[in-house]
Design an enzyme around this catalytic site. Structure first.
Site, PDB file in Angstrom:
ATOM      1  N   ARG A  15       0.901  -1.682   0.269  1.00 32.06           N
ATOM      2  CA  ARG A  15       0.285  -0.040   0.490  1.00 32.06           C
ATOM      3  C   ARG A  15       0.628   1.338   0.459  1.00 32.06           C
ATOM      4  NH1 ARG A  15      -0.452   4.709   3.015  1.00 32.06           N
ATOM      5  NH2 ARG A  15       0.154   3.653   5.353  1.00 32.06           N
ATOM      6  N   ASP A  16       1.859   1.424   0.789  1.00 28.28           N
ATOM      7  CA  ASP A  16       1.786   2.658   1.045  1.00 28.28           C
ATOM      8  C   ASP A  16       3.603   2.712   0.219  1.00 28.28           C
ATOM      9  OD1 ASP A  16       2.653   5.358   2.263  1.00 28.28           O
ATOM     10  OD2 ASP A  16       3.591   4.730   4.403  1.00 28.28           O
ATOM     11  N   HIS A 207       5.660   4.966  12.615  1.00 25.58           N
ATOM     12  CA  HIS A 207       5.520   4.628  10.736  1.00 25.58           C
ATOM     13  C   HIS A 207       6.489   5.773  10.675  1.00 25.58           C
ATOM     14  CE1 HIS A 207       3.022   4.379   7.024  1.00 25.58           C
ATOM     15  NE2 HIS A 207       4.018   4.955   6.981  1.00 25.58           N
ATOM     16  N   HIS A 209       9.173   6.875   8.235  1.00 26.78           N
ATOM     17  CA  HIS A 209       9.827   7.278   6.500  1.00 26.78           C
ATOM     18  C   HIS A 209      10.868   7.541   6.897  1.00 26.78           C
ATOM     19  CE1 HIS A 209       6.057   6.794   4.107  1.00 26.78           C
ATOM     20  NE2 HIS A 209       5.352   7.439   4.788  1.00 26.78           N
ATOM     21  N   CYS A 240       5.245   9.525  -0.266  1.00 25.92           N
ATOM     22  CA  CYS A 240       4.005   9.749  -0.238  1.00 25.92           C
ATOM     23  C   CYS A 240       3.729  10.812  -0.988  1.00 25.92           C
ATOM     24  CB  CYS A 240       3.046  10.025   1.324  1.00 25.92           C
ATOM     25  SG  CYS A 240       1.743  11.370   1.629  1.00 25.92           S
ATOM     26  N   ASN A 249       9.098   4.073   3.228  1.00 23.49           N
ATOM     27  CA  ASN A 249       8.534   3.496   4.929  1.00 23.49           C
ATOM     28  C   ASN A 249      10.553   3.598   5.097  1.00 23.49           C
ATOM     29  OD1 ASN A 249       6.682   3.074   6.556  1.00 23.49           O
ATOM     30  ND2 ASN A 249       5.844   4.082   5.294  1.00 23.49           N
TER      31      ASN A 249
HETATM   32  C1  HMG Z   1     -10.500  11.465   1.148  1.00 28.58           C
HETATM   33  C2  HMG Z   1     -11.807  11.474  -0.331  1.00 28.58           C
HETATM   34  C3  HMG Z   1     -12.176  10.263  -1.368  1.00 28.58           C
HETATM   35  C4  HMG Z   1     -11.633  12.469  -0.482  1.00 28.58           C
HETATM   36  O1  HMG Z   1     -11.852  13.095  -1.682  1.00 28.58           O
HETATM   37  P1  HMG Z   1     -13.369  14.319  -2.367  1.00 28.58           P
HETATM   38  O2  HMG Z   1     -12.872  14.752  -3.709  1.00 28.58           O
HETATM   39  O3  HMG Z   1     -13.233  15.830  -1.644  1.00 28.58           O
HETATM   40  O4  HMG Z   1     -14.428  13.838  -1.920  1.00 28.58           O
HETATM   41  P2  HMG Z   1     -15.816  13.484  -1.743  1.00 28.58           P
HETATM   42  O5  HMG Z   1     -16.765  12.938  -1.112  1.00 28.58           O
HETATM   43  O6  HMG Z   1     -16.457  15.174  -2.785  1.00 28.58           O
HETATM   44  O7  HMG Z   1     -15.736  12.401  -3.526  1.00 28.58           O
HETATM   45  C5  HMG Z   1     -15.764  12.813  -4.792  1.00 28.58           C
HETATM   46  C6  HMG Z   1     -15.544  12.157  -5.985  1.00 28.58           C
HETATM   47  O8  HMG Z   1     -14.555  11.083  -5.026  1.00 28.58           O
HETATM   48  C7  HMG Z   1     -15.761   9.729  -5.095  1.00 28.58           C
HETATM   49  N1  HMG Z   1     -15.341   9.129  -3.594  1.00 28.58           N
HETATM   50  C8  HMG Z   1     -15.210   9.786  -2.577  1.00 28.58           C
HETATM   51  N2  HMG Z   1     -14.141   8.818  -1.833  1.00 28.58           N
HETATM   52  C9  HMG Z   1     -14.162   7.166  -2.050  1.00 28.58           C
HETATM   53  C10 HMG Z   1     -13.889   6.188  -2.129  1.00 28.58           C
HETATM   54  N3  HMG Z   1     -13.386   6.376  -0.345  1.00 28.58           N
HETATM   55  N4  HMG Z   1     -13.566   5.851  -3.068  1.00 28.58           N
HETATM   56  C11 HMG Z   1     -13.478   6.131  -3.920  1.00 28.58           C
HETATM   57  N5  HMG Z   1     -13.818   7.048  -4.643  1.00 28.58           N
HETATM   58  C12 HMG Z   1     -14.450   7.544  -3.790  1.00 28.58           C
HETATM   59  C13 HMG Z   1     -16.942   9.547  -5.316  1.00 28.58           C
HETATM   60  O9  HMG Z   1     -18.018   9.239  -4.953  1.00 28.58           O
HETATM   61  C14 HMG Z   1     -16.845  10.962  -6.297  1.00 28.58           C
HETATM   62  O10 HMG Z   1     -16.871  10.680  -7.164  1.00 28.58           O
HETATM   63  P3  HMG Z   1     -17.570  11.005  -8.891  1.00 28.58           P
HETATM   64  O11 HMG Z   1     -18.589  11.611  -8.196  1.00 28.58           O
HETATM   65  O12 HMG Z   1     -16.721  12.313  -8.878  1.00 28.58           O
HETATM   66  O13 HMG Z   1     -17.215  10.218  -9.693  1.00 28.58           O
HETATM   67  C15 HMG Z   1      -9.794  11.731  -0.841  1.00 28.58           C
HETATM   68  O14 HMG Z   1      -9.712  13.175  -0.822  1.00 28.58           O
HETATM   69  C16 HMG Z   1      -9.020  10.497  -0.900  1.00 28.58           C
HETATM   70  O15 HMG Z   1      -9.424   9.139  -1.934  1.00 28.58           O
HETATM   71  N6  HMG Z   1      -7.963  10.785  -0.831  1.00 28.58           N
HETATM   72  C17 HMG Z   1      -6.902   9.701  -0.383  1.00 28.58           C
HETATM   73  C18 HMG Z   1      -5.571  10.202  -0.353  1.00 28.58           C
HETATM   74  C19 HMG Z   1      -4.198   9.013  -0.513  1.00 28.58           C
HETATM   75  O16 HMG Z   1      -5.142   7.638   0.019  1.00 28.58           O
HETATM   76  N7  HMG Z   1      -3.406   9.429   1.071  1.00 28.58           N
HETATM   77  C20 HMG Z   1      -2.469   8.259   1.191  1.00 28.58           C
HETATM   78  C21 HMG Z   1      -2.581   7.343   2.026  1.00 28.58           C
HETATM   79  S1  HMG Z   1      -2.786   8.435   4.049  1.00 28.58           S
HETATM   80  C22 HMG Z   1      -0.416   8.285   3.842  1.00 28.58           C
HETATM   81  O17 HMG Z   1      -0.280   7.108   2.977  1.00 28.58           O
HETATM   82  C23 HMG Z   1      -0.151   8.161   5.411  1.00 28.58           C
HETATM   83  C24 HMG Z   1       0.133   7.180   6.234  1.00 28.58           C
HETATM   84  C25 HMG Z   1      -1.213   6.649   6.504  1.00 28.58           C
HETATM   85  O18 HMG Z   1       1.025   6.145   5.290  1.00 28.58           O
HETATM   86  C26 HMG Z   1       0.900   7.612   7.396  1.00 28.58           C
HETATM   87  C27 HMG Z   1       2.116   8.597   7.055  1.00 28.58           C
HETATM   88  O19 HMG Z   1       3.444   8.350   6.500  1.00 28.58           O
HETATM   89  O20 HMG Z   1       2.302   9.512   7.492  1.00 28.58           O
END
Ligand code: HMG
Length: 298
Positions: A15-16, A207, A209, A240, A249
């Site tokens: 994933r990450d 966690h 990096h 990220c 990581n």
């Molecule tokens: C949170 C949202 C969805 C908000 O995104 P948004 O655009 O604000 O969401 P929305 O609710 O307004 O919806 C917009 C569109 O997204 C769809 N949608 C809404 N939710 C989903 C979903 N769950 N799965 C699939 N589709 C989704 C929804 O249906 C819609 O589709 P459209 O009508 O435009 O076709 C977006 O910002 C997002 O997906 N962000 C993900 C970011 C991400 O994955 N980042 C990496 C992981 S975090 C990380 O790596 C850090 C960590 C954990 O490792 C720890 C560290 O190191 O710090």
């Protein structure tokens, strides 16, 4: 020296590690990676994310990956779910453990999940309710615990506040993410001292990096503070998408080497872990980010 006898590694490579890769990676290669990690003895593997494919295209195939991996008994196969939509998709894919993710800095929260910290916490409430209803365990992440790529330094008290919210709403464990790898042994120990006032240390995970080459040192500092769960990524894969310049990581192989040297039990087979990392690195056409894997390569 008061070190734990056992440590649990949370393998976040699939994933990450892969979420930020620009080149397409086939479902078959992702499945192979997860299966290799299972065979290496990892007890917990974060397989994918049910997030918007527009935001993180690389995770779009997570459903297919879950359908095709060989799930071995005793291993947790988890996925990220940022909201109820993501949780429902994960549930449909047969996922039995999810993670929600918040940030300790407002700017990162906006960039990563397009909402404020408090809005993100509100979004998690229905996820927690649904998870409870379906008997699904939920892990919590806090990003930017030792620095933010946009806001700079982040007060430990702010991290503690977000971590406490996640813990109180039902996350069984909160993983503290040094997203940009700027933490040091000193800042890590201080952070754990502050967050540890509200949350028992056996409910916290580290966690780290490795952007500044401090991850192993920070893990050692965390061990001394009573932390015994660490997230790591095979071959040090990753970065990220919303933290420009952040490297992956800490490499799982390097953490395992550290723990082996301390006589701490993990149940992981080093040779198989190195082989898993080498195989995915060949697919990606890049060298391993693990010092141990590079040293051991034949
Ligand atoms: C949170 C949202 C969805 C908000 O995104 P948004 O655009 O604000 O969401 P929305 O609710 O307004 O919806 C917009 C569109 O997204 C769809 N949608 C809404 N939710 C989903 C979903 N769950 N799965 C699939 N589709 C989704 C929804 O249906 C819609 O589709 P459209 O009508 O435009 O076709 C977006 O910002 C997002 O997906 N962000 C993900 C970011 C991400 O994955 N980042 C990496 C992981 S975090 C990380 O790596 C850090 C960590 C954990 O490792 C720890 C560290 O190191 O710090």
């Amino acid at each position: 020296m008061n070190l734990p006898k056992q440590v649990r590694l949370v393998e976040v490579g699939p994933r990450d590690g892969l979420q930020n890769e620009q080149q397409p990676i086939s479902v078959a290669d992702k499945v192979r990676l997860v299966d290799d990690l299972s065979a290496a003895g990892l007890g917990y593997i974060e397989v994918g994310s049910f997030v918007s494919p527009k935001w993180v295209p690389q995770m779009a195939g997570s459903r297919e990956v879950f359908a095709q991996i060989q799930q071995l008994p005793g291993i947790t196969y988890a996925a990220l779910a940022p909201n109820l939509k993501g949780f429902e998709a994960a549930l449909e894919a047969g996922v039995r453990e999810v993670a929600v993710f918040a940030a300790a800095s407002e700017a990162f929260s906006q960039k990563n999940i397009n909402c404020s910290i408090s809005e993100s916490l509100e979004r998690f409430v229905p996820v927690m309710d649904a998870a409870k209803q379906h008997g699904i365990r939920v892990r919590g992440y806090v990003s930017c615990v030792l620095g933010c790529p946009y806001d700079g330094s982040v007060p430990p008290e702010q991290v503690a506040l977000v971590a406490r919210e996640l813990f109180t709403m039902g996350c069984y464990e909160v993983s503290l993410g040094d997203t940009i790898g700027t933490g040091t042994a000193g800042s890590t120990r201080h952070l754990l001292e502050v967050v540890g006032r509200d949350i028992p240390r056996d409910k916290l995970a580290g966690h780290f990096h490795d952007t500044y080459g401090q991850a192993l040192t920070n893990i050692y500092a965390s061990l001394l503070e009573g932390i015994n769960v660490f997230d790591s990524s095979v071959a040090g894969l990753g970065g990220c998408p919303y933290a420009k310049g952040a490297t992956g990581n800490v490499a799982s192989e390097d953490v395992l080497y550290l723990l082996d040297g301390l006589g701490i039990e993990t149940g992981i087979d080093m040779d198989r872990l190195i082989a898993a990392g080498q195989r995915i690195c060949t697919v990606l056409g890049k060298p391993s980010g693990s010092r141990v894997a590079r040293a051991r390569r034949v």
